[in-house]
Design an enzyme around this catalytic site. Structure first.
Site, PDB file in Angstrom:
ATOM      1  CB  ALA B 116      26.116  18.183 -27.578  1.00  0.00           C
ATOM      2  N   GLY B 123      18.408   8.527 -29.044  1.00  0.00           N
ATOM      3  CA  GLY B 123      17.820   9.481 -28.126  1.00  0.00           C
ATOM      4  C   GLY B 123      18.363   9.187 -26.750  1.00  0.00           C
ATOM      5  CB  ILE B 151      22.159  20.913 -29.431  1.00  0.00           C
ATOM      6  CG1 ILE B 151      22.634  19.544 -29.928  1.00  0.00           C
ATOM      7  CG2 ILE B 151      22.991  21.423 -28.257  1.00  0.00           C
ATOM      8  CD1 ILE B 151      22.376  18.381 -28.979  1.00  0.00           C
ATOM      9  CG  LEU B 332     -11.901  28.945 -25.048  1.00  0.00           C
ATOM     10  CD1 LEU B 332     -10.647  29.810 -24.997  1.00  0.00           C
ATOM     11  CD2 LEU B 332     -13.074  29.681 -24.410  1.00  0.00           C
ATOM     12  N   GLY B 333     -13.631  26.435 -28.764  1.00  0.00           N
ATOM     13  CA  GLY B 333     -14.169  26.275 -30.112  1.00  0.00           C
ATOM     14  C   GLY B 333     -13.374  26.959 -31.198  1.00  0.00           C
ATOM     15  CD  GLU B 357      15.762  19.162 -20.578  1.00  0.00           C
ATOM     16  OE1 GLU B 357      15.773  18.899 -19.368  1.00  0.00           O
ATOM     17  OE2 GLU B 357      16.130  20.244 -21.053  1.00  0.00           O
TER      18      GLU B 357
END
Lengths: 360, 380, 360, 380
Positions: B116, B123, B151, B332-333, B357
């Site tokens: 934590a 950050g 967390i 692929l649209g 991270e």
């Protein structure tokens, strides 16, 4: 087993070529670009590394596509044209050594074992907008006595110095390669044709007009050859060279941007500059491992087509980005021929659109 | 010798991991739709299957090495989108292992310990951490107040390793870590966060209100040792990102094949269709990132602690997942947008890896400082 | 004469819609995304702008593709789904108004002149990987009494609420459009099919199984229509919507990054963040002018195909980049559904791969 | 009313400009190869042709306006790579016009005056300017010492407007401008610089060694007014960049057509070849940048001084020239590298526009400061 470990021998060769590249070769690069020629003393330096001759070694273990990739990178840190001066005969010889008939090996390889620079090149590209390696127009038609070769090849490196060409042509609906002595009838080496980059290579067009070839001229003779493997080897070599030029740019701009002060701070301390430098490092690393992977597959005799394509495609994009940003980071100075970065910019655009002509 | 071939032992483990990933993928949509439910510690199908992560960690004879293998197993798992075995190891366990006393380690070694660190206003920046522990002389306890956000494993863990400011009895101040067990009064785990993707990923905020813990729970990690757990995790996150990216590539290749679109690597740019050309470029991005992950893991395995290489692997993997998942949807649209297929999940899941991270920007700061010889003060 | 000048009327409409977008529409956007439905109060708000009804005006001067582009941008700043709720009937009506026969105009346009939201949509896309607007598979075959329509259309916005569809189909080797009443035999509106973005639109598949149509159902009747013009109009509308979403992102992250302090400084003071914000501004500007240009050509009845393609292609790339960077700038917060940026990220990927279905 | 159509009057001027550009292009390779030679003040072919720049500047009835038209004429000129009429206007003239006294203006109004700002250690950063003028009480002259680099029109200009530090008789210091005429002792123009591209572009370094000028030559522009000449030039540089970019696009389109490659704008991504898809994207970049240039010029014309718009136009144009010239070479492949064709020159010429007269980075700083409400101190 996944490993990035160089053998002791590879490390030694890498370190030797790295030293030579920076001390003997780099200082000669700009002048060679200006004069559109590589001095013979430089060719002899390159030859002295033994990298080309080892391809001609009867012992198959002496040839290593991976080692060649490692060394071409180092040579290209000095100059891309110089690296190609090695990669051109390597491409020719490795095609002969891996795909030639016993007689072809016996006749050709020893010619390149001497102690003076000698050149030969794969001739694939054709002077045609929209050329693609998959759409060769040069043809070899079967005749009573062998083959008749017709077509024009472009961008042949050091064409004026080549003793042989390995010409890729369509033959009976398939691609084949033919060993052509430059002195036989119908072969004309054109004037050098200056290009935007790699000017020192004095690339030229070579035309083949109804050139009569013996059956023995066909690579692999009766068995023929796998032209794709020659292309794979070329793409891998070009990738290795692009790593080298990218490293040259990165290693040049890092000290420059650290020294150059703008608004009271080193340019390198600006986040936009620093992040781009980080990206240059990320991408040269990635390019290298991709190139090694393709080379390693080639060395082990596997099908490297996909890996070589991925390595070449990726290197082409990233190297162009790096050279472009290198020019940008130097500002006006990057645009002057006083600094090498503009030359690397031209060379990179050139290397990244070539396909074929060289090899690992 | 330079080599990029998997060994037979590698392949055995990875095949098993892939088979389990195929099972995991069947559940992935369910947990994507039910983000408040924790995945089981072990799915029923996994009962008789080996845990490939554990096998990789334990080391397999004839493999490319446990570090490399572990990262590739992780890649397979993320390909499926859901692990059949919930991990019992948290990044808090890494702190415990590194800095705890033998007595402390013995007590909690079988706990799952979340880490934590992040707070609403902080950050990666320790200067903004507001969680504070003060020492109560009367009871000999530490009293923690503060809030931690984003967390991982918050709900499934047995305890949290909390990075906190402290004010010691002698008035000295600093940054340290405390282990807070679940059930400790004053320690509340919030509801599952509502996220863009990785919705099966257990993620909550933690609240500490006059939360009292004994001195024995003071693990004494400092800021640096706590943050260093991310050194190990960086290339692993790169591998996770590439698992999601490969799922997108594989799906796209499969649909191309169904429509008769052949991907040829033989010709060049001028012989290809737009979608094939782009697909090849996305594959190249994948390959580039994968090799940086393997490089970093290989260095670890040589006992050469990776420096920039771990950050390179994280940055490359994070970027690859962004570009590849975005790109595959485009190739692929419109049909690729639908929840009928896994691609929309890949698109959402794949966006996290360049954020958490240590965002891509942080990795680039680390790389730039290292190659330029700059300190954190020089370049920030 | 080159001019970027809005008329006073256009300025007024822009300002009115801008206000409404931020005060009435934006607050409802997240909830609509969660519930996968647009509340009728919001549809009525959109309707109250008159933007849809003006398409149905008998006076041709009341319709302005340029004004529609301007207003769709403003609506999309609030929410892309809401903007499409307007653009869908606009696309339908503008096709009728510009290409319909006199009877088609007379019968259909007045239906949309009322004071309650009413929907109709162009149905082009098909649920098929690799769908391209140039390769429609739905067919209309001539019968004795008219046409028989067969095929499946996907991603039809607010399909459940549409009274009509304008279905693009292959007919005698050419593309034609057919006006289809949703209540006739053979038309089935499928269940809504959640997509990664634009969830509030409740897009659904609509299938047409041997639907018998009168000759009068063919857009333009005997003369037929220019389907490409419908596509051009759709691409222009989608571009306008992408400007709006991009602006939403930019206007959200600017104050955020100014307030967020990292290592003692506002995030926006980091060069990498500041430069990306500058690029967001550059690109939203460029997107807007490109979209206006396409719309202006459409409005003047010219061939807008190239401009619409360029605007849509460019907007698609840039809007995706902006949404992606928007998420990145918020860090973990950008990944949470507490903030709208993740929704814009999903919506943008969706809008930028749609083609057709809406219009200006 | 929003409109993007050229008027008949616009087209007439632009057609004339294009015809002259076609003539200019014939000479472009020669001056690319002979960078030490100045282009003539007027090419023989131009003797009987109107000067489209002058026509645009003078204003044409029924045109879209002189500012817009001027930028489009410039675009055409750069399409050819060489102007048939050498410009008699230098950025130094703009300073003269803005800040000189009527007497000063009268004296030099017909001179071509280059602007001299950049120094070896200072691009856009005034703090590093080292050129200094001290006042000689005895003679009443200013004595200038310093070096200026990358000076456009250095050889062809009649004089240079030099940005310099000064030390006044009263000891006060600051930054100001002096007009130094060619032939003044102590003022040396160096040889033509050897550049990657734009080799016909007259560019030298200037050296001032105890260069004495009378007080009358003190034009009294300050740093801000001197730098503000670039406000006008920014969108023009964007237009120049786009001239080179369009030459590359046109050449590529022509070669595509010869090979039977059709560029269709009807279908989407999935209907196109890789080269056509990329070409369309390069065209879009061109179109995007062109419209930002027109927008900025249109604002000027409305007497709304463009703020960020001028920087947007410069940044967009500079980026477009980089991407488009690089991209066209790639699309056409190896044959495009040859000096037999104009593309290699476009590739080299096109690289300057994002560098000179305020690099792309500087433009982004200006834009970011403006939209964020930051000062130069806040964001640098």
């Amino acid at each position: 087993m996944i490993s990035f470990e160089l053998t002791d021998e590879q490390k030694l060769a890498q370190s030797m070529v790295r030293d030579m590249a920076l001390t003997a070769l780099r200082p000669a690069a700009r002048d060679a670009d200006d004069r559109e020629a590589i001095p013979s003393s430089i060719l002899d330096e390159i030859w002295s590394t033994g990298i080309v001759q080892s391809q001609a070694d009867a012992d198959q273990g002496a040839r290593s596509a991976t080692l060649n990739a490692i060394l071409l990178e180092e040579l290209a840190v000095a100059d891309a044209s110089f690296a190609i001066a090695a990669a051109a005969p390597i491409g020719f010889l490795s095609a002969i050594a891996t795909q030639g008939s016993p007689a072809q090996k016996k006749n050709l390889l020893p010619l390149f074992a001497g102690d003076k620079y000698r050149c030969a090149a794969v001739a694939i590209m054709e002077p045609d907008f929209g050329f693609d390696v998959s759409t060769i127009r040069t043809t070899a038609t079967k005749t009573r006595d062998g083959y008749r070769l017709s077509g024009i090849k472009g961008l042949v490196p050091l064409a004026g110095q080549c003793s042989h060409f390995l010409v890729v042509a369509q033959c009976d609906g398939a691609s084949e390669a033919f060993i052509v002595d430059r002195d036989i009838r119908g072969v004309t080496v054109g004037e050098k044709k200056p290009n935007v980059g790699l000017r020192a290579l004095a690339m030229a067009t070579v035309s083949f007009k109804d050139v009569d070839l013996k059956p023995a001229a066909r690579l692999g003779e009766g068995a023929g050859c796998d032209v794709q493997r020659i292309v794979d080897s070329a793409r891998t070599a070009l990738s290795a060279i692009m790593i080298g030029t990218s490293r040259a740019v990165m290693e040049f701009v890092m000290p420059y941007t650290k020294e150059r002060v703008v608004h009271g701070d080193a340019l390198a301390k600006k986040q936009t500059i620093a992040f781009r430098l980080a990206d240059m490092r990320i991408e040269t690393d990635a390019m290298r491992w991709m190139t090694w992977k393709a080379a390693s597959i080639l060395e082990q005799g596997g099908d490297a087509t996909r890996q070589a394509q991925l390595a070449y495609t990726y290197a082409g994009e990233q190297a162009m980005w790096i050279a472009d940003e290198g020019v940008q980071m130097l500002g006006g100075h990057g645009y002057l021929r006083d600094n090498p970065v503009e030359m690397w910019y031209r060379d990179t655009r050139t290397v990244s659109v070539l396909e074929g002509a060289i090899g690992v | 010798m330079i080599d990029f071939e998997l060994t037979t032992a590698d392949e055995k483990i990875l095949n098993s991991a892939h088979e389990q990933a195929i099972i995991g993928r069947r559940y992935a949509r369910y947990y994507d739709k039910h983000e408040d439910e924790l995945t089981p510690a072990e799915f029923p199908e996994a009962a008789n299957l080996p845990n490939p992560t554990r096998l990789a960690e334990e080391g397999v004879s004839g493999s490319s090495g446990s570090r490399i293998l572990h990262s590739l197993v992780m890649l397979e798992t993320y390909w499926g989108g859901l692990a059949l075995h919930r991990s019992k190891w948290g990044l808090g366990n890494t702190v415990l292992k590194t800095v705890a006393t033998p007595e402390q380690f013995e007590k909690w070694k079988n706990h799952t310990i979340a880490i934590a660190i992040t707070e609403p206003g902080a950050g990666s920046d320790p200067a903004n951490i507001r969680t504070t522990a003060t020492f109560d002389r009367e009871t000999g306890e530490w009293v923690i107040n503060g809030e931690k956000i984003f967390i991982s494993q918050a709900q499934s863990a047995d305890a949290a390793m909390v990075l906190s400011r402290f004010i010691a009895p002698d008035g000295s101040r600093g940054m340290t870590t405390f282990l807070v067990e679940k059930g400790t009064p004053g320690f509340t785990v919030g509801p599952q966060l509502k996220k863009l993707g990785i919705r099966s990923h257990d993620t909550c905020n933690l609240l500490f209100e006059n939360c009292r813990i004994p001195e024995f729970n003071h693990i004494k990690g400092d800021f640096k040792s706590t943050m260093s757990v991310f050194n190990d995790s960086r290339p692993m996150v790169g591998a996770m990102a590439l698992g999601v990216a490969r799922a997108a590539l594989d799906f796209t290749r499969e649909k191309f094949a169904e429509r008769g679109i052949e991907i040829s690597y033989r010709g060049g740019l001028r012989s290809r269709s737009a979608v094939v050309d782009r697909f090849i470029r996305l594959e190249a991005i994948y390959e580039a990132a994968l090799l940086t992950v393997l490089r970093s893991k290989w260095l670890e395995q040589q006992d050469v602690p990776p420096k920039v290489e771990a950050s390179i692997a994280k940055a490359a993997g994070g970027k690859a997942a962004r570009k590849i998942t975005q790109g595959c949807v485009e190739l692929l649209g419109p049909e690729a947008l639908s929840e009928d297929h896994p691609l929309d999940r890949c698109f959402r899941d794949g966006r996290i890896f360049d954020i958490y991270e240590g965002a891509g920007e942080i990795q680039r700061l680390i790389i730039a400082r290292s190659i330029l010889g700059y300190t954190g003060r020089d370049l920030r």
